[in-house]
Write a protein that holds these residues in place. Structure first.
Motif, PDB file in Angstrom:
ATOM      1  N   UNK A  41       0.830  -1.210   0.000  1.00 41.13           N
ATOM      2  CA  UNK A  41       0.000   0.000   0.000  1.00 41.13           C
ATOM      3  C   UNK A  41       0.865   1.262   0.000  1.00 41.13           C
ATOM      4  N   UNK A  42       2.018   1.211   0.650  1.00 45.30           N
ATOM      5  CA  UNK A  42       2.932   2.362   0.638  1.00 45.30           C
ATOM      6  C   UNK A  42       3.442   2.597  -0.784  1.00 45.30           C
ATOM      7  N   UNK A  43       3.859   1.538  -1.455  1.00 43.67           N
ATOM      8  CA  UNK A  43       4.343   1.685  -2.833  1.00 43.67           C
ATOM      9  C   UNK A  43       3.253   2.241  -3.743  1.00 43.67           C
ATOM     10  N   UNK A  46       2.771   6.096  -2.995  1.00 39.56           N
ATOM     11  CA  UNK A  46       3.917   6.871  -3.472  1.00 39.56           C
ATOM     12  C   UNK A  46       3.948   6.884  -5.005  1.00 39.56           C
ATOM     13  N   UNK A  47       3.636   5.759  -5.633  1.00 39.68           N
ATOM     14  CA  UNK A  47       3.594   5.710  -7.100  1.00 39.68           C
ATOM     15  C   UNK A  47       2.518   6.644  -7.642  1.00 39.68           C
ATOM     16  N   UNK A  48       1.366   6.681  -7.001  1.00 39.69           N
ATOM     17  CA  UNK A  48       0.298   7.586  -7.427  1.00 39.69           C
ATOM     18  C   UNK A  48       0.755   9.042  -7.316  1.00 39.69           C
ATOM     19  N   UNK A  49       1.448   9.364  -6.230  1.00 39.63           N
ATOM     20  CA  UNK A  49       1.982  10.718  -6.073  1.00 39.63           C
ATOM     21  C   UNK A  49       2.959  11.045  -7.205  1.00 39.63           C
ATOM     22  N   UNK A  50       3.900  10.166  -7.467  1.00 38.66           N
ATOM     23  CA  UNK A  50       4.919  10.411  -8.500  1.00 38.66           C
ATOM     24  C   UNK A  50       4.268  10.604  -9.866  1.00 38.66           C
ATOM     25  N   UNK A  51       3.300   9.753 -10.187  1.00 37.00           N
ATOM     26  CA  UNK A  51       2.623   9.888 -11.472  1.00 37.00           C
ATOM     27  C   UNK A  51       1.849  11.201 -11.581  1.00 37.00           C
ATOM     28  N   UNK A  76      11.604  12.668   0.513  1.00 37.09           N
ATOM     29  CA  UNK A  76      11.273  11.936   1.729  1.00 37.09           C
ATOM     30  C   UNK A  76       9.789  12.122   1.963  1.00 37.09           C
ATOM     31  N   UNK A  77       9.096  11.049   2.314  1.00 35.78           N
ATOM     32  CA  UNK A  77       7.649  11.092   2.457  1.00 35.78           C
ATOM     33  C   UNK A  77       7.246  10.843   3.903  1.00 35.78           C
ATOM     34  N   UNK A  78       6.254  11.607   4.361  1.00 36.08           N
ATOM     35  CA  UNK A  78       5.610  11.354   5.646  1.00 36.08           C
ATOM     36  C   UNK A  78       4.294  10.652   5.357  1.00 36.08           C
ATOM     37  N   UNK A  79       4.130   9.494   5.955  1.00 33.22           N
ATOM     38  CA  UNK A  79       2.945   8.680   5.728  1.00 33.22           C
ATOM     39  C   UNK A  79       2.265   8.362   7.058  1.00 33.22           C
ATOM     40  N   UNK A  87      -2.223   3.078   3.483  1.00 31.09           N
ATOM     41  CA  UNK A  87      -1.262   4.168   3.668  1.00 31.09           C
ATOM     42  C   UNK A  87      -1.825   5.459   3.088  1.00 31.09           C
ATOM     43  N   UNK A  88      -1.576   6.556   3.789  1.00 35.22           N
ATOM     44  CA  UNK A  88      -1.993   7.888   3.352  1.00 35.22           C
ATOM     45  C   UNK A  88      -0.767   8.775   3.321  1.00 35.22           C
ATOM     46  N   UNK A  89      -0.544   9.421   2.208  1.00 33.58           N
ATOM     47  CA  UNK A  89       0.596  10.317   2.044  1.00 33.58           C
ATOM     48  C   UNK A  89       0.226  11.667   2.661  1.00 33.58           C
TER      49      UNK A  89
END
Length: 109
Positions: A41-43, A46-51, A76-79, A87-89
């Motif tokens: 769920x973390x990946x 983070x992938x959604x954010x990057x895209x 660096x990400x705070x989750x 997971x929530x970014x």
């Protein structure tokens, strides 16, 4: 629950320091979450954010040149993770220097 200032160091105290292994151990011990499912769920988040921001944070457009390296944009990400393991970014820091450990972090001491 672990306590702040544990003599064994940041891998065992309640602060936000320590490794990803510490974070997974706490999620499993205190919340019963499967670290492998949690990592998935973390990946995904983070992938959604990057895209969604790839054009803005590309190294060609990045106003912070030292945030880019040989492999692209560093961040660096705070989750946070809810009780179901989703997971929530919360926020992204383009470099570690933007938010040093403990600065504005209630867990940082």
């Amino acid at each position: 629950a672990p306590s702040a200032g544990d003599p064994r160091g940041s891998e065992f105290d309640a602060g936000s320091g320590g490794s990803l292994h510490k974070w997974f151990r706490i999620a499993e011990e205190q919340n019963g979450l499967d670290p492998k499912v949690l990592w998935k769920t973390i990946k995904e988040v983070v992938a959604l954010f990057i895209l969604s921001v790839r054009g803005t944070v590309s190294c060609q457009n990045n106003p912070i040149p030292h945030a880019c390296g040989a492999v692209g944009f560093h961040f660096f990400a705070d989750l946070v993770v809810d009780s179901s393991g989703r997971a929530w970014l919360m926020e992204i820091h383009p470099t570690l220097a933007i938010k040093s450990h403990g600065l504005g972090d209630p867990e940082g001491g």
